[in-house]
Design an enzyme around this catalytic site. Sequence first.
Site, PDB file in Angstrom:
ATOM      1  N   SER A   1      24.706  15.495  32.245  1.00  0.00           N
ATOM      2  CA  SER A   1      25.107  16.750  32.874  1.00  0.00           C
ATOM      3  C   SER A   1      26.551  17.156  32.617  1.00  0.00           C
ATOM      4  CB  SER A   1      24.878  16.666  34.385  1.00  0.00           C
ATOM      5  OG  SER A   1      25.666  15.642  34.967  1.00  0.00           O
TER       6      SER A   1
ATOM      7  N   HIS B   1      18.474  17.078  34.806  1.00  0.00           N
ATOM      8  CA  HIS B   1      18.985  18.265  34.120  1.00  0.00           C
ATOM      9  C   HIS B   1      18.103  18.660  32.940  1.00  0.00           C
ATOM     10  CE1 HIS B   1      22.819  19.183  36.155  1.00  0.00           C
ATOM     11  NE2 HIS B   1      22.804  17.894  36.457  1.00  0.00           N
TER      12      HIS B   1
ATOM     13  N   LYS C   1      17.383  21.739  41.079  1.00  0.00           N
ATOM     14  CA  LYS C   1      18.075  22.446  39.999  1.00  0.00           C
ATOM     15  C   LYS C   1      17.140  23.529  39.455  1.00  0.00           C
ATOM     16  CE  LYS C   1      21.276  18.698  38.924  1.00  0.00           C
ATOM     17  NZ  LYS C   1      21.059  17.936  40.171  1.00  0.00           N
TER      18      LYS C   1
END
Length: 379
Positions: free
Chosen positions: A167, A195, A226
């Site tokens: 990330s 991610h 996310k």
Amino acid sequence: INAEYMGERTITSKQQSSITVKERSGEVINFCANNYLAASAHPNCIKKAHELLDSRGGGLSSVRFICGTQDCHIELEETISKFLDREATIAYPSCFDANGGVFEALLGAEDAIISDELNHASIIDGVRLCKAERHRYTHMDMENLEQILKNTQNRRVRMIATDGVFSMDGDIAPLDKICALATKYNAAVFVDDAHATGYFGPGGKGTPHHFNVVDKVDVLNSTLGKAMGGASGGFSSGCKEIVSLQRQRARPYLFSNAIAPAVVGTTLAVFEMLNTSDNLLQQLRSNTKQFREGMTKAGFRILGHPECPIAPVWFGDARLAAQAADAMLKRGIYVIGFSYPVVPKGKARIRVQLSAGHTPEQIDKCIKAFTEVKAEMGF
């Protein structure tokens, strides 16, 4: 205040490409959220969240094994398993909790964990809770990883642990090579795909699918906070036996409340969108290409994989990155400078994150602002 001291800005709107903040009048364009699919304020997600809030309530007031499992939690776990082509899934309050629970539940003093040196803090903390022997290999260095595998052949189980997408750097773990080494030395593979889940790889199914090694990754952990709605929640997927062990032993699962029904609804809506259209994925990929190519042309050093919407802009100096981020805000662009201890000293950067919600005009404005700040500050 020390340049490395991290402050917090206050958002006064929904999380989307254009937001309002307490520190500045008018809207600013947000380029630092993990909102890859623009799902945080998507009408479909809000609608589904309302439906489950009305039908299943605000929360469970219980851990899962007492009276905290609703039908929506079972549906969520089954949906994740089907989407990722995994046998079973266990949902946690967050991916941090999933990483905090999985290693202690699966490994003991007779085993060894071999971890990439730049793995996320949650992996590091999860490994610390486990009694297994610990080893670190140089970031994405397969020769170093192989040497450690050779040196640990006396351990009962060896598990290689890596982020799928890193990330802070936007680079992608070479899972094809990692899995090949794992097969050669009879080791297990753990991937944190926080991610990547929802946007990277074919259909947004993540790095194992990107490298075609789904059947060689033993444990896949990720987040729902996310791309998958932006609220909270995490999970661990694998074979039924691995998931069952976590239900019996993983302390963050056993002693934490179940995910709120509205959050479950938000995530289910994202899966439904991904299963019916690739429009969000295509827009995100187009936006990523536009930003990376435009910034490179403007003379900036952009870290990471060319297809990754995490696009760190290199500064090196912590104070310079912080000052540049403040100057960007004055131009209507919301970005944050990252420095030690989030990244190593001397490796400060502004991490730009693209979203499917960004328009081409917003991306051009961001590139223009970076170019102006560069000229103004003389870096």
